[in-house]
Design a protein around this motif. Structure first.
Motif, PDB file in Angstrom:
ATOM      1  N   VAL A   6       0.874  -1.179   0.000  1.00 18.23           N
ATOM      2  CA  VAL A   6       0.000   0.000   0.000  1.00 18.23           C
ATOM      3  C   VAL A   6       0.908   1.225   0.000  1.00 18.23           C
ATOM      4  CG1 VAL A   6      -1.896   1.198   1.151  1.00 18.23           C
ATOM      5  CG2 VAL A   6      -1.711  -1.300   1.324  1.00 18.23           C
ATOM      6  N   GLU A   7       1.147   1.760  -1.176  1.00 27.86           N
ATOM      7  CA  GLU A   7       2.131   2.827  -1.351  1.00 27.86           C
ATOM      8  C   GLU A   7       1.774   3.623  -2.595  1.00 27.86           C
ATOM      9  OE1 GLU A   7       4.533   5.463  -1.351  1.00 27.86           O
ATOM     10  OE2 GLU A   7       5.268   4.056   0.179  1.00 27.86           O
ATOM     11  N   ASP A   8       1.589   4.962  -2.453  1.00 34.46           N
ATOM     12  CA  ASP A   8       1.170   5.759  -3.596  1.00 34.46           C
ATOM     13  C   ASP A   8       2.340   6.241  -4.448  1.00 34.46           C
ATOM     14  OD1 ASP A   8       1.872   7.518  -1.432  1.00 34.46           O
ATOM     15  OD2 ASP A   8       0.970   9.164  -2.560  1.00 34.46           O
ATOM     16  N   GLU A   9       3.570   6.114  -3.982  1.00 35.19           N
ATOM     17  CA  GLU A   9       4.736   6.437  -4.801  1.00 35.19           C
ATOM     18  C   GLU A   9       4.989   5.257  -5.743  1.00 35.19           C
ATOM     19  OE1 GLU A   9       8.229   7.976  -2.821  1.00 35.19           O
ATOM     20  OE2 GLU A   9       7.018   8.454  -1.058  1.00 35.19           O
ATOM     21  N   SER A  13       6.912   1.708  -5.184  1.00 35.09           N
ATOM     22  CA  SER A  13       6.105   0.486  -5.154  1.00 35.09           C
ATOM     23  C   SER A  13       6.594  -0.517  -6.192  1.00 35.09           C
ATOM     24  CB  SER A  13       4.631   0.815  -5.398  1.00 35.09           C
ATOM     25  OG  SER A  13       3.827  -0.336  -5.347  1.00 35.09           O
ATOM     26  N   ASP A  14       6.871  -0.034  -7.406  1.00 32.10           N
ATOM     27  CA  ASP A  14       7.356  -0.922  -8.470  1.00 32.10           C
ATOM     28  C   ASP A  14       8.725  -1.504  -8.127  1.00 32.10           C
ATOM     29  OD1 ASP A  14       5.064  -0.464  -9.944  1.00 32.10           O
ATOM     30  OD2 ASP A  14       5.979   1.027 -11.270  1.00 32.10           O
ATOM     31  N   SER A  15       9.573  -0.699  -7.483  1.00 37.26           N
ATOM     32  CA  SER A  15      10.904  -1.186  -7.086  1.00 37.26           C
ATOM     33  C   SER A  15      10.779  -2.294  -6.045  1.00 37.26           C
ATOM     34  CB  SER A  15      11.749  -0.033  -6.521  1.00 37.26           C
ATOM     35  OG  SER A  15      12.019   0.931  -7.512  1.00 37.26           O
ATOM     36  N   ILE A  16       9.847  -2.115  -5.096  1.00 35.58           N
ATOM     37  CA  ILE A  16       9.623  -3.136  -4.072  1.00 35.58           C
ATOM     38  C   ILE A  16       9.115  -4.420  -4.718  1.00 35.58           C
ATOM     39  CG2 ILE A  16       8.233  -3.754  -2.057  1.00 35.58           C
ATOM     40  CD1 ILE A  16       8.252  -0.786  -1.277  1.00 35.58           C
ATOM     41  N   ALA A  30      -1.575  -1.506  -4.133  1.00 34.40           N
ATOM     42  CA  ALA A  30      -2.729  -0.616  -3.937  1.00 34.40           C
ATOM     43  C   ALA A  30      -2.170   0.795  -3.791  1.00 34.40           C
ATOM     44  CB  ALA A  30      -3.519  -1.011  -2.702  1.00 34.40           C
ATOM     45  N   PHE A  31      -2.765   1.744  -4.510  1.00 37.75           N
ATOM     46  CA  PHE A  31      -2.232   3.101  -4.535  1.00 37.75           C
ATOM     47  C   PHE A  31      -3.121   4.112  -3.820  1.00 37.75           C
ATOM     48  CE2 PHE A  31      -0.601   0.882  -8.310  1.00 37.75           C
ATOM     49  CZ  PHE A  31       0.763   1.003  -8.082  1.00 37.75           C
ATOM     50  N   THR A  32      -4.314   3.679  -3.402  1.00 41.17           N
ATOM     51  CA  THR A  32      -5.230   4.564  -2.681  1.00 41.17           C
ATOM     52  C   THR A  32      -5.825   3.829  -1.486  1.00 41.17           C
ATOM     53  OG1 THR A  32      -7.217   3.901  -3.912  1.00 41.17           O
ATOM     54  CG2 THR A  32      -5.877   5.686  -4.860  1.00 41.17           C
ATOM     55  N   TYR A  33      -6.408   4.590  -0.568  1.00 44.64           N
ATOM     56  CA  TYR A  33      -7.043   4.008   0.613  1.00 44.64           C
ATOM     57  C   TYR A  33      -8.180   3.075   0.207  1.00 44.64           C
ATOM     58  CZ  TYR A  33      -9.537   3.817   5.090  1.00 44.64           C
ATOM     59  OH  TYR A  33     -10.158   3.392   6.235  1.00 44.64           O
ATOM     60  N   ALA A  34      -9.017   3.522  -0.738  1.00 41.59           N
ATOM     61  CA  ALA A  34     -10.172   2.714  -1.139  1.00 41.59           C
ATOM     62  C   ALA A  34      -9.741   1.400  -1.782  1.00 41.59           C
ATOM     63  CB  ALA A  34     -11.054   3.511  -2.100  1.00 41.59           C
ATOM     64  N   GLU A  35      -8.722   1.457  -2.622  1.00 40.47           N
ATOM     65  CA  GLU A  35      -8.240   0.253  -3.289  1.00 40.47           C
ATOM     66  C   GLU A  35      -7.645  -0.726  -2.274  1.00 40.47           C
ATOM     67  OE1 GLU A  35      -5.347  -0.934  -7.077  1.00 40.47           O
ATOM     68  OE2 GLU A  35      -5.149   1.028  -6.121  1.00 40.47           O
ATOM     69  N   LEU A  52       1.682   5.391   5.732  1.00 40.02           N
ATOM     70  CA  LEU A  52       0.716   6.116   6.560  1.00 40.02           C
ATOM     71  C   LEU A  52      -0.043   7.178   5.779  1.00 40.02           C
ATOM     72  CD1 LEU A  52       2.651   6.611   9.936  1.00 40.02           C
ATOM     73  CD2 LEU A  52       0.897   4.920   9.379  1.00 40.02           C
ATOM     74  N   MET A  53       0.600   7.751   4.771  1.00 34.95           N
ATOM     75  CA  MET A  53      -0.016   8.849   4.020  1.00 34.95           C
ATOM     76  C   MET A  53      -0.360   8.354   2.620  1.00 34.95           C
ATOM     77  SD  MET A  53       2.562  11.883   5.303  1.00 34.95           S
ATOM     78  CE  MET A  53       1.562  13.203   4.611  1.00 34.95           C
ATOM     79  N   ILE A  54      -1.645   8.018   2.423  1.00 29.68           N
ATOM     80  CA  ILE A  54      -2.102   7.511   1.138  1.00 29.68           C
ATOM     81  C   ILE A  54      -3.329   8.298   0.692  1.00 29.68           C
ATOM     82  CG2 ILE A  54      -1.191   5.171   1.236  1.00 29.68           C
ATOM     83  CD1 ILE A  54      -3.735   4.241   2.532  1.00 29.68           C
ATOM     84  N   PRO A  55      -3.505   8.501  -0.618  1.00 31.05           N
ATOM     85  CA  PRO A  55      -4.650   9.266  -1.123  1.00 31.05           C
ATOM     86  C   PRO A  55      -5.980   8.675  -0.677  1.00 31.05           C
ATOM     87  CG  PRO A  55      -3.034   8.935  -2.858  1.00 31.05           C
ATOM     88  CD  PRO A  55      -2.598   8.079  -1.699  1.00 31.05           C
ATOM     89  N   GLY A  56      -6.848   9.525  -0.167  1.00 32.87           N
ATOM     90  CA  GLY A  56      -8.192   9.099   0.202  1.00 32.87           C
ATOM     91  C   GLY A  56      -8.351   8.641   1.629  1.00 32.87           C
ATOM     92  N   GLY A  57      -7.276   8.625   2.407  1.00 29.53           N
ATOM     93  CA  GLY A  57      -7.412   8.180   3.786  1.00 29.53           C
ATOM     94  C   GLY A  57      -6.078   8.096   4.501  1.00 29.53           C
TER      95      GLY A  57
END
Length: 226
Positions: A6-9, A13-16, A30-35, A52-57
């Motif tokens: 769960v990472e919006d960068e 995320s792709d590197s991980i 997952a790139f957003t809270y809802a997803e 901790l800081m993700i779009p939408g939540g």
């Protein structure tokens, strides 16, 4: 083992995903809270990497949702927020570990391994059942000192069976464990039967038979012999 990132960068995320793929982890993103909330409620994972800081939540709210549902999945908070207060809040809310950005991917991999080992295998590096010995760090399998060579899918199935010993696991659960959310797009789960058949054949040839039982109409069960 299946990981949700769960990472919006997206680059991070792709590197991980790329790195953990070389360690034989199956990764979903997952790139957003809802997803992230949808995937956690629908699918099962062995570990969640949670920013901790993700779009939408807020990541902590997602962690509370996970624990409210009594989901035992291992959770590692991965965040640029590195204050002691943030760590205390994260661990107090139910995280199993906290890793501050930036970090080395090798360290992240070791943290994931440690969390999964504690959750699934009682913190042991060596897993034993019915004369089978699994060396988790080496990803090697033997039956009474006879080495058993397994494919990645066969190895993952063996761990899945042993960690769920005594429980009936369905073909759909095994398909999801092996292929992640792609399992929803499959017409059938015949590939699961093929992997089980091959795993059983290899274990039997090494002297360990009748460990995996077919429970008609329900799935399969790992039988722990006394």
């Amino acid at each position: 083992m299946k990981i949700l990132i769960v990472e919006d960068e997206r680059n991070l995320s792709d590197s991980i995903v790329a790195y953990l793929g070389t360690e034989n982890y199956l990764c979903e993103q997952a790139f957003t809270y809802a997803e992230a909330k949808m995937k956690i409620n629908v699918y099962e994972y062995d570990c969640v990497l949670l920013d901790l800081m993700i779009p939408g939540g807020n990541g902590l709210d997602l962690l509370r949702e996970i624990r409210k549902r009594r989901n035992p999945v291992g959770v590692i908070i991965v965040s640029a927020k590195d204050s002691l207060d943030d760590k205390v809040k994260g661990l107090g809310t139910g995280a199993d570990d906290y890793l501050a950005k930036p970090f080395h991917l090798a360290e992240l991999s070791m943290r994931i391994y440690a969390v999964i080992r504690r959750k699934n295998f009682s913190a042991s590096n060596i897993l034993k059942s019915n004369g089978i010995t699994v060396n988790l760090p080496e990803k090697s399998v033997s039956v009474r000192d006879v080495t058993v060579t397994l494919t990645k899918s066969e190895y993952e199935l063996l761990l899945f069976f042993i960690s769920n010993k005594g429980r009936v696991v369905s073909k759909s659960a095994m398909a999801e464990h092996l292929s992640g959310e792609m399992a929803d797009m499959l017409d059938n789960y015949d590939f699961v039967y093929t992997h089980i058949k091959n795993l059983k054949a290899k274990l039997t040839a090494a002297g360990c038979d009748d460990c995996i039982r077919n429970i008609y109409g329900m799935g399969y069960k790992w039988i722990e012999r006394k």
